[in-house]
Design a protein around this motif. Structure first.
Motif, PDB file in Angstrom:
ATOM      1  N   ALA A  66       0.847  -1.203   0.000  1.00 28.20           N
ATOM      2  CA  ALA A  66       0.000   0.000   0.000  1.00 28.20           C
ATOM      3  C   ALA A  66       0.878   1.247   0.000  1.00 28.20           C
ATOM      4  O   ALA A  66       0.696   2.177  -0.795  1.00 28.20           O
ATOM      5  CB  ALA A  66      -0.923  -0.004   1.214  1.00 28.20           C
ATOM      6  N   LEU A  67       1.847   1.239   0.871  1.00 27.13           N
ATOM      7  CA  LEU A  67       2.763   2.372   1.021  1.00 27.13           C
ATOM      8  C   LEU A  67       3.590   2.582  -0.249  1.00 27.13           C
ATOM      9  O   LEU A  67       3.789   3.707  -0.716  1.00 27.13           O
ATOM     10  CB  LEU A  67       3.684   2.052   2.202  1.00 27.13           C
ATOM     11  CG  LEU A  67       4.588   3.132   2.735  1.00 27.13           C
ATOM     12  CD1 LEU A  67       3.763   4.213   3.413  1.00 27.13           C
ATOM     13  CD2 LEU A  67       5.578   2.540   3.743  1.00 27.13           C
TER      14      LEU A  67
ATOM     15  N   LEU B  67      -4.184  -1.155  -4.240  1.00 22.75           N
ATOM     16  CA  LEU B  67      -5.326  -0.554  -4.921  1.00 22.75           C
ATOM     17  C   LEU B  67      -6.269   0.124  -3.928  1.00 22.75           C
ATOM     18  O   LEU B  67      -6.752   1.241  -4.161  1.00 22.75           O
ATOM     19  CB  LEU B  67      -6.063  -1.686  -5.642  1.00 22.75           C
ATOM     20  CG  LEU B  67      -7.146  -1.348  -6.621  1.00 22.75           C
ATOM     21  CD1 LEU B  67      -6.554  -0.666  -7.851  1.00 22.75           C
ATOM     22  CD2 LEU B  67      -7.882  -2.622  -7.046  1.00 22.75           C
ATOM     23  N   ALA B  68      -6.516  -0.548  -2.805  1.00 23.94           N
ATOM     24  CA  ALA B  68      -7.456  -0.028  -1.810  1.00 23.94           C
ATOM     25  C   ALA B  68      -6.912   1.242  -1.152  1.00 23.94           C
ATOM     26  O   ALA B  68      -7.609   2.254  -1.052  1.00 23.94           O
ATOM     27  CB  ALA B  68      -7.734  -1.094  -0.753  1.00 23.94           C
ATOM     28  N   ILE B  73     -10.299   3.091  -0.307  1.00 21.54           N
ATOM     29  CA  ILE B  73     -11.382   2.112  -0.192  1.00 21.54           C
ATOM     30  C   ILE B  73     -10.946   1.094   0.861  1.00 21.54           C
ATOM     31  O   ILE B  73      -9.764   0.816   1.005  1.00 21.54           O
ATOM     32  CB  ILE B  73     -11.608   1.411  -1.561  1.00 21.54           C
ATOM     33  CG1 ILE B  73     -12.057   2.439  -2.613  1.00 21.54           C
ATOM     34  CG2 ILE B  73     -12.620   0.273  -1.445  1.00 21.54           C
ATOM     35  CD1 ILE B  73     -11.995   1.932  -4.042  1.00 21.54           C
ATOM     36  N   GLY B  74     -11.891   0.537   1.608  1.00 22.05           N
ATOM     37  CA  GLY B  74     -11.544  -0.463   2.624  1.00 22.05           C
ATOM     38  C   GLY B  74     -10.982  -1.737   2.017  1.00 22.05           C
ATOM     39  O   GLY B  74     -11.366  -2.137   0.910  1.00 22.05           O
ATOM     40  N   PHE B  75     -10.067  -2.372   2.746  1.00 19.66           N
ATOM     41  CA  PHE B  75      -9.458  -3.636   2.312  1.00 19.66           C
ATOM     42  C   PHE B  75      -9.823  -4.737   3.305  1.00 19.66           C
ATOM     43  O   PHE B  75      -9.783  -4.520   4.515  1.00 19.66           O
ATOM     44  CB  PHE B  75      -7.930  -3.496   2.268  1.00 19.66           C
ATOM     45  CG  PHE B  75      -7.186  -4.803   2.240  1.00 19.66           C
ATOM     46  CD1 PHE B  75      -7.000  -5.496   1.051  1.00 19.66           C
ATOM     47  CD2 PHE B  75      -6.684  -5.367   3.413  1.00 19.66           C
ATOM     48  CE1 PHE B  75      -6.318  -6.711   1.024  1.00 19.66           C
ATOM     49  CE2 PHE B  75      -6.003  -6.584   3.395  1.00 19.66           C
ATOM     50  CZ  PHE B  75      -5.821  -7.254   2.196  1.00 19.66           C
ATOM     51  N   ILE B  76     -10.173  -5.920   2.800  1.00 24.06           N
ATOM     52  CA  ILE B  76     -10.352  -7.085   3.684  1.00 24.06           C
ATOM     53  C   ILE B  76      -9.577  -8.278   3.126  1.00 24.06           C
ATOM     54  O   ILE B  76      -9.517  -8.494   1.918  1.00 24.06           O
ATOM     55  CB  ILE B  76     -11.837  -7.472   3.876  1.00 24.06           C
ATOM     56  CG1 ILE B  76     -12.518  -7.788   2.533  1.00 24.06           C
ATOM     57  CG2 ILE B  76     -12.618  -6.380   4.617  1.00 24.06           C
ATOM     58  CD1 ILE B  76     -13.893  -8.408   2.709  1.00 24.06           C
TER      59      ILE B  76
END
Lengths: 172, 172
Positions: A66-67, B67-68, B73-76
């Motif tokens: 993500a980072l 991407l999230a 956007i939330g990630f799970i």
């Protein structure tokens, strides 16, 4: 600013009896909370200007990639034994019960690349310090560590190279 | 625009004899190549406006969380058996050799949330279709799938719900 600890669930006896596991998945579900939780690690990127961000399998992947993607920096995975294809280098290390091994693809790190290592949790520091040795063995330059959670009573920081910057978002 | 296939290494006999493994880790090392490789999946986000992005353990985490986080956007995480703490729901499924199980934390998905599922590779479609069923069982609304690589000769698409949008970046 909310208290991020409200978004960390505590699960008793996971993964084994006697351990209280801190589940940070609720943080990722809410993009604003996630952003707030990433501030310390985003700051690490600003202060160190890394060439590469290394994530430790598998929860470390979530934060590191993500980072890296958002900041347009390369990402490399540090994985458990046998998971990376092709040529790897690896280091075995001891855990409280048993042992483990971390591996990296040496060609993923150009000589003297500036690398930060990211994981979700700093506990006793065994995994993080091994990951650091692996970066050095692959001829990268280790310049920082970032964690979402640090369990400070376990003194993991003392196992890490004191010359690199260490940042944690949520400290217990 | 470069040819992304030049950044996919092929490794013979990994993880077992007779399989030619496609290693996409070189893509992540180069932020500009990575960005180009994400275009199809970024487009999936624009077209579907998901509430949540679900990543399949563990290589799917790398793409889904990137991407999230970037798109806020939330990630799970969708994980293998026994990896998620606390209350989970799971589905067993058959692989070419043996079987496996995927699990999700049901509380991570609000009823009727719009969910897309992300993984690195669409091969026979067994894992992705099981992940889709899991989202539905958790009362989420499955609206799309995104993959970095699709092995089209294995017909994985035919196993996926035909009513949802499916995007792949690199098709073999």
């Amino acid at each position: 600013m909310v208290n991020l600890k409200n978004y960390v669930s505590e699960i008793n006896d996971f993964p084994k009896h006697g351990i209280v596991f801190k589940d940070i998945n609720p943080i990722y579900r809410d993009p604003l909370i996630w952003k707030q939780a990433m501030r310390a690690i985003e700051d690490l990127v600003i202060k160190t200007s890394p060439d590469l961000i290394a994530g430790i399998e598998s929860r470390g992947f979530i934060i590191a990639s993500a980072l890296a993607y958002k900041n347009e920096i390369g990402f490399i995975p540090i994985r458990k034994s046998g998971k990376l294809p092709g040529k790897v280098i690896g280091i075995n290390y001891h855990l409280e019960y048993g042992s483990d091994r971390l591996e990296v693809e040496p060609e993923s790190i150009k000589k003297n690349s500036r690398v930060i290592i990211i994981d979700d949790l700093l506990a006793t520091g065994g995994t993080a310090s091994t990951a650091g040795k692996l970066i050095t063995e692959a001829e990268g330059q280790l310049i920082g560590y970032g964690f979402l959670i640090e369990l400070s009573n376990l003194n993991g920081r003392k196992k890490l190279n004191p010359e690199v910057l260490i940042k944690s978002s949520i400290i217990y």
